[in-house]
Write an enzyme that holds these catalytic residues in place. Structure first.
Site, PDB file in Angstrom:
ATOM      1  N   SER A   2     -11.947   3.759   6.719  1.00  0.00           N
ATOM      2  CA  SER A   2     -12.389   3.413   8.188  1.00  0.00           C
ATOM      3  C   SER A   2     -13.627   4.339   8.534  1.00  0.00           C
ATOM      4  CB  SER A   2     -11.143   3.670   9.209  1.00  0.00           C
ATOM      5  OG  SER A   2     -10.318   2.783   9.103  1.00  0.00           O
TER       6      SER A   2
ATOM      7  N   LYS B  43     -11.938  12.530   8.941  1.00  0.00           N
ATOM      8  CA  LYS B  43     -12.289  12.719   7.515  1.00  0.00           C
ATOM      9  C   LYS B  43     -13.116  13.865   6.873  1.00  0.00           C
ATOM     10  CE  LYS B  43     -11.607   7.414   7.296  1.00  0.00           C
ATOM     11  NZ  LYS B  43     -10.212   7.670   7.179  1.00  0.00           N
TER      12      LYS B  43
ATOM     13  N   ASP C  28       0.922  -1.221   0.009  1.00  0.00           N
ATOM     14  CA  ASP C  28       0.126   0.105  -0.070  1.00  0.00           C
ATOM     15  C   ASP C  28       0.929   1.189   0.065  1.00  0.00           C
ATOM     16  OD1 ASP C  28      -2.301   1.498   0.226  1.00  0.00           O
ATOM     17  OD2 ASP C  28      -2.421   1.272   2.409  1.00  0.00           O
TER      18      ASP C  28
HETATM   19  P1  13P Z   1      -8.149   4.654   6.959  1.00  0.00           P
HETATM   20  O1  13P Z   1      -7.352   5.845   7.572  1.00  0.00           O
HETATM   21  O2  13P Z   1      -9.518   5.549   6.820  1.00  0.00           O
HETATM   22  O3  13P Z   1      -7.996   3.630   7.678  1.00  0.00           O
HETATM   23  O4  13P Z   1      -7.692   4.380   5.544  1.00  0.00           O
HETATM   24  C1  13P Z   1      -6.477   3.688   5.272  1.00  0.00           C
HETATM   25  C2  13P Z   1      -5.899   3.751   3.781  1.00  0.00           C
HETATM   26  O5  13P Z   1      -6.611   4.355   3.123  1.00  0.00           O
HETATM   27  C3  13P Z   1      -4.678   3.048   3.677  1.00  0.00           C
HETATM   28  O6  13P Z   1      -4.197   3.153   2.597  1.00  0.00           O
END
Ligand code: 13P
Length: 320
Positions: A213, A183, A81
């Protein structure tokens, strides 16, 4: 069973979304695999470039190989990622990943295309798939002008051109989410009008939602009641929004923050109740259980529960 990321995405497309869970330690990996086993749901396990340099790639990848043996019933894929070009090439060479994300969206469009294309060529030669990103994962504020919002969110016309020119296999789109616990502000939520436009131009092509999330207010309150000081304006993407997004091509939902919130809550509450303790195993056991429960419930919500062993229907269009 270890599977290719793209195969999991093609199987899920339009029917359910793959939970892609960011993990960083042994307790999370046990919790993740136990949750997936409990829900009988396929999962994507993902490591960021940053966590690889913190934990050492060999350590992290070794834990996944161990989990593969301990939980043979779980269908999973391993994904890098937020890689840069160097970490993508390293992950491709390692043979431990079936997909990488090249995060070049902070570059101007042409540079994003060129960087992504270079990674795609190397990845495809090694038989693995590439997630790319177009648009910026920054919070949208109510008082932003339309042109300021446009500068952040994925442009549907550009998305079509980007996919054609890069030959990437999936695309992370910016439709109003950001990473972390804060967010949304004001009346902002996911911009479904934007997602719908992107989906119209890229029907059948796997889209990815970063910042997935939910940031449950109950978790935030419990953390604060146990000594934390998180801002209670923290908020995330509701599960109803995630489910709606599946109908517009979102097939992978990235989730990291929620796992860290549970970790913080469990450890804060544990040491508040037991100030004389200093062992890691007691809260660690609670965390593994709590994270497994969270993963199983999230997979259920995203529609992946009971899908272990599912394979792509022949009619699903090939991506890329
Ligand atoms: P969150 O911060 O919403 O958990 O997102 C994680 C994410 O998009 C990792 O690439």
């Amino acid at each position: 069973m270890r599977l290719a990321t793209l195969e999991l995405l093609r199987t899920a497309y339009g029917r359910y979304a793959m939970g892609a869970f960011n993990v960083s330690n042994m307790e999370q990996i046990h919790g993740l695999f136990r949750g997936a086993a409990r829900a009988r749901s396929p999962i994507i396990v993902q490591f960021t470039r940053v966590i690889r340099s913190y934990g050492n790639p060999a350590m992290l990848e070794g834990m996944i190989r161990a989990a593969e043996g301990i939980y043979p019933e779980v269908d999973f894929a391993v994904h890098l990622d937020h890689g840069d070009e160097e970490s993508c090439l390293d992950a491709i060479r390692s043979g431990q990943y079936s997909s990488v994300m090249i995060d070049a969206s902070h570059f101007p469009f042409e540079q994003n295309v060129e960087t992504t294309r270079r990674v795609v060529d190397k990845a495809h030669a090694a038989g693995i798939s590439v997630e790319a990103e177009l648009g910026l994962l920054k919070g949208i504020e109510d008082d932003m002008t339309v042109s300021a919002q446009d500068a952040i969110m994925t442009d549907p016309d550009q998305a079509e051109e980007f996919v054609r020119r890069t030959d990437c296999d999936s695309l992370a789109v910016a439709i109003g989410t950001s990473h972390g616990a804060y967010k949304f502000s004001g009346r902002q939520r996911l911009h479904f009008d934007r997602l719908e436009e992107i989906h119209k131009r890229l029907a059948g092509f796997p889209l990815v939602l970063h910042g997935g999330s939910a940031v449950p207010i109950r978790e935030v309150e419990r953390i604060n009641a146990a000594g934390g000081a998180l801002d209670i304006s923290a908020s995330g993407v509701s599960e109803d929004e995630l489910i709606r997004a599946i109908g517009f091509g979102i097939v992978k939902v990235n989730i990291g923050t929620d796992g860290r919130l549970i970790w913080t809550r469990v450890h804060r509450e544990f040491f508040r109740e037991k100030p004389n303790e200093f062992d890691f195993m007691s809260p660690g056991r609670i965390y593994m259980d709590a994270y497994a429960e969270f993963v199983a419930a999230k997979c259920e919500k995203l529609g992946g529960a009971g899908r272990t062993g599912s394979r792509a229907p022949a009619s699903v269009p090939a991506a890329g």
